[in-house]
Motif scaffolding. Structure first.
Motif, mmCIF file in Angstrom:
data_model
loop_
_atom_site.group_PDB
_atom_site.id
_atom_site.type_symbol
_atom_site.label_atom_id
_atom_site.label_comp_id
_atom_site.label_asym_id
_atom_site.label_seq_id
_atom_site.Cartn_x
_atom_site.Cartn_y
_atom_site.Cartn_z
ATOM 1 N N PHE A 44 35.216 49.005 46.779
ATOM 2 C CA PHE A 44 36.294 49.978 46.971
ATOM 3 C C PHE A 44 37.118 49.998 45.692
ATOM 4 C CE2 PHE A 44 40.445 50.775 49.514
ATOM 5 C CZ PHE A 44 40.317 52.141 49.369
ATOM 6 N N ALA A 45 37.123 51.143 44.989
ATOM 7 C CA ALA A 45 37.617 51.202 43.610
ATOM 8 C C ALA A 45 38.974 50.525 43.392
ATOM 9 C CB ALA A 45 37.639 52.656 43.132
ATOM 10 N N PRO A 46 40.016 50.834 44.182
ATOM 11 C CA PRO A 46 41.300 50.175 43.909
ATOM 12 C C PRO A 46 41.270 48.674 44.192
ATOM 13 C CG PRO A 46 41.437 51.547 45.872
ATOM 14 C CD PRO A 46 40.138 51.864 45.220
ATOM 15 N N PHE A 47 40.522 48.249 45.206
ATOM 16 C CA PHE A 47 40.422 46.819 45.491
ATOM 17 C C PHE A 47 39.660 46.120 44.366
ATOM 18 C CE2 PHE A 47 38.612 43.174 48.025
ATOM 19 C CZ PHE A 47 39.819 42.540 48.248
ATOM 20 N N ARG A 48 38.656 46.797 43.826
ATOM 21 C CA ARG A 48 37.907 46.253 42.687
ATOM 22 C C ARG A 48 38.826 46.091 41.476
ATOM 23 N NH1 ARG A 48 33.751 49.863 42.700
ATOM 24 N NH2 ARG A 48 34.693 51.179 41.104
ATOM 25 N N GLU A 49 39.684 47.086 41.247
ATOM 26 C CA GLU A 49 40.627 46.982 40.130
ATOM 27 C C GLU A 49 41.640 45.867 40.377
ATOM 28 O OE1 GLU A 49 43.780 49.732 37.550
ATOM 29 O OE2 GLU A 49 42.580 50.646 39.162
ATOM 30 N N TYR A 50 42.074 45.738 41.617
ATOM 31 C CA TYR A 50 42.996 44.658 41.990
ATOM 32 C C TYR A 50 42.354 43.294 41.727
ATOM 33 C CZ TYR A 50 44.898 41.255 45.325
ATOM 34 O OH TYR A 50 45.370 40.111 45.917
ATOM 35 N N LEU A 51 41.083 43.126 42.109
ATOM 36 C CA LEU A 51 40.391 41.859 41.853
ATOM 37 C C LEU A 51 40.258 41.607 40.352
ATOM 38 C CD1 LEU A 51 37.539 41.956 44.540
ATOM 39 C CD2 LEU A 51 39.601 40.531 44.564
ATOM 40 N N GLY A 52 40.051 42.658 39.581
ATOM 41 C CA GLY A 52 40.008 42.512 38.128
ATOM 42 C C GLY A 52 41.333 42.016 37.580
ATOM 43 N N MET A 53 42.435 42.513 38.150
ATOM 44 C CA MET A 53 43.752 42.037 37.743
ATOM 45 C C MET A 53 43.906 40.552 38.055
ATOM 46 S SD MET A 53 46.966 41.214 39.258
ATOM 47 C CE MET A 53 47.100 42.171 40.777
ATOM 48 N N LEU A 54 43.467 40.127 39.243
ATOM 49 C CA LEU A 54 43.530 38.711 39.602
ATOM 50 C C LEU A 54 42.643 37.866 38.681
ATOM 51 C CD1 LEU A 54 43.441 38.647 43.528
ATOM 52 C CD2 LEU A 54 45.428 38.605 42.017
ATOM 53 N N HIS A 55 41.485 38.392 38.348
ATOM 54 C CA HIS A 55 40.580 37.666 37.449
ATOM 55 C C HIS A 55 41.244 37.437 36.089
ATOM 56 C CE1 HIS A 55 37.025 36.238 35.473
ATOM 57 N NE2 HIS A 55 36.880 37.322 34.732
ATOM 58 N N GLU B 112 43.266 34.528 36.149
ATOM 59 C CA GLU B 112 42.503 33.349 36.573
ATOM 60 C C GLU B 112 42.791 32.994 38.031
ATOM 61 O OE1 GLU B 112 43.281 30.255 33.728
ATOM 62 O OE2 GLU B 112 41.993 31.188 32.227
ATOM 63 N N LEU B 113 42.962 34.042 38.839
ATOM 64 C CA LEU B 113 43.221 33.852 40.262
ATOM 65 C C LEU B 113 42.052 34.323 41.122
ATOM 66 C CD1 LEU B 113 46.912 35.128 40.321
ATOM 67 C CD2 LEU B 113 46.135 32.746 40.392
ATOM 68 N N TRP B 114 40.976 34.733 40.484
ATOM 69 C CA TRP B 114 39.806 35.236 41.213
ATOM 70 C C TRP B 114 38.558 35.016 40.373
ATOM 71 C CZ3 TRP B 114 37.306 36.452 45.361
ATOM 72 C CH2 TRP B 114 36.202 37.296 45.326
ATOM 73 N N ASN B 115 37.496 34.568 41.036
ATOM 74 C CA ASN B 115 36.200 34.383 40.391
ATOM 75 C C ASN B 115 35.260 35.485 40.873
ATOM 76 O OD1 ASN B 115 33.718 33.616 39.428
ATOM 77 N ND2 ASN B 115 33.858 31.489 40.108
ATOM 78 N N PRO B 116 34.842 36.393 39.982
ATOM 79 C CA PRO B 116 33.973 37.496 40.395
ATOM 80 C C PRO B 116 32.673 37.037 41.057
ATOM 81 C CG PRO B 116 34.844 37.892 38.199
ATOM 82 C CD PRO B 116 35.218 36.492 38.555
ATOM 83 N N CYS B 117 32.253 35.821 40.795
ATOM 84 C CA CYS B 117 31.035 35.303 41.427
ATOM 85 C C CYS B 117 31.193 35.164 42.936
ATOM 86 C CB CYS B 117 30.657 33.955 40.820
ATOM 87 S SG CYS B 117 30.190 34.029 39.079
ATOM 88 N N ASP B 118 32.445 35.199 43.419
ATOM 89 C CA ASP B 118 32.711 35.028 44.846
ATOM 90 C C ASP B 118 32.714 36.354 45.615
ATOM 91 O OD1 ASP B 118 32.959 32.278 44.609
ATOM 92 O OD2 ASP B 118 35.133 32.366 44.288
ATOM 93 N N ALA C 255 30.597 36.512 48.851
ATOM 94 C CA ALA C 255 31.172 35.642 49.886
ATOM 95 C C ALA C 255 32.418 36.268 50.498
ATOM 96 C CB ALA C 255 31.497 34.270 49.306
ATOM 97 N N LEU C 256 33.256 36.884 49.656
ATOM 98 C CA LEU C 256 34.464 37.528 50.183
ATOM 99 C C LEU C 256 34.090 38.686 51.103
ATOM 100 C CD1 LEU C 256 37.534 37.886 50.263
ATOM 101 C CD2 LEU C 256 37.336 39.317 48.211
ATOM 102 N N ASP C 257 33.121 39.507 50.692
ATOM 103 C CA ASP C 257 32.681 40.610 51.549
ATOM 104 C C ASP C 257 32.119 40.084 52.872
ATOM 105 O OD1 ASP C 257 33.292 42.931 50.075
ATOM 106 O OD2 ASP C 257 31.557 42.632 48.781
ATOM 107 N N GLU D 158 51.143 49.464 41.521
ATOM 108 C CA GLU D 158 50.667 50.506 40.608
ATOM 109 C C GLU D 158 49.223 50.893 40.892
ATOM 110 O OE1 GLU D 158 53.391 49.392 36.664
ATOM 111 O OE2 GLU D 158 51.249 48.912 36.713
ATOM 112 N N ILE D 159 48.375 49.893 41.100
ATOM 113 C CA ILE D 159 46.951 50.152 41.314
ATOM 114 C C ILE D 159 46.736 51.010 42.554
ATOM 115 C CG2 ILE D 159 44.768 49.056 42.007
ATOM 116 C CD1 ILE D 159 45.596 46.693 40.135
#
Length: 243
Positions: free
Chosen positions: A139-150, A153-159, A162-164, A221-222
């Protein structure tokens, strides 16, 4: 697909007719399903000429896409508003709690998420939504949000998988709670989901208040920008008098 500019004819404005058409269509889809929701039935129940509906939407599928986009925009706007009022929503566990709740507040958005063709028909496979069923990480905005967390250093894209899996599992179990014998209410399940996400995907160190505030600002903003972008897809066309 469109929302429509206002024009007054016969005591009923174009916007009134459009809202009536969309409300009736949403109700029919949820009660009768895609196949039994016809343009004839929509026009009859909305007390609007079928020709008038075709002035705003070329097909039933265009009308359904409009409804889905409105609900997607509503989800994004709600997240933005909540994050503005409660900065803790910038944390992944809190944001997933809100997503869980919103899935059940917006039934057509839920149908898109679960790929429910009985309700949405062809709209389930519309590439313009850029949304894969049971995968919020697409989901585009959630993907951008996860990129912001990454970036923080608050999110590992490898997860991502598992999150889904966690999110879809909680949502499926809630949808089929009677069969599964689940007894918790929606709020308690949302709390359980937040707890699992917190312990599984968030770093043990808590965000300092300043960083949390910055993350919340970016979250607002996102999702605010996403809501605006989805609404921009709704082309405004003139709607003539009922025929």
């Amino acid at each position: 697909m469109s929302t429509v500019s206002t024009g007054s004819t016969g005591g009923r404005t174009s916007d009134d007719r459009v809202r009536r058409t969309m409300d009736v269509t949403r109700s029919l889809l949820l009660r009768s399903g895609y196949k039994r929701t016809t343009m004839d039935e929509i026009a009859r129940r909305a007390d609007i000429g079928k020709g008038t509906i075709y002035l705003s939407w070329d097909t039933k599928d265009d009308l359904i896409r409009t409804l889905v986009i409105q609900e997607i925009a509503g989800v994004c706007q709600d997240i933005s508003r909540i994050a503005l009022l409660r900065p803790a929503v910038a944390r992944l566990s809190e944001l997933t709690r809100e997503l869980f709740t919103l899935v059940f507040r917006y039934p057509l958005f839920r149908a898109l998420y679960t790929h429910d063709k009985e309700i949405l028909g062809k709209a389930c496979d519309d590439p313009r939504f850029d949304f894969q069923c049971y995968r919020f990480t697409t989901f585009a905005p959630f993907r951008e949000y996860l990129g912001m967390l990454h970036g923080k250093e608050l999110w590992n894209p490898c997860d991502g998988f598992a999150l889904d899996a966690v999110l879809s599992g909680f949502i499926k179990l809630h949808l089929h709670a009677e069969i599964a014998g689940a007894t918790l209410d929606a709020g308690a399940r949302a709390d359980c989901l937040a707890g699992v996400v917190r312990s599984s995907f968030e770093p043990a160190v808590r965000l300092p208040a300043e960083e949390l505030s910055e993350a919340a600002r970016r979250t607002v903003e996102i999702f605010d920008e996403a809501a605006a972008n989805y609404r921009a897809q709704l082309i405004r066309l003139p709607m003539a008098a009922s025929v």
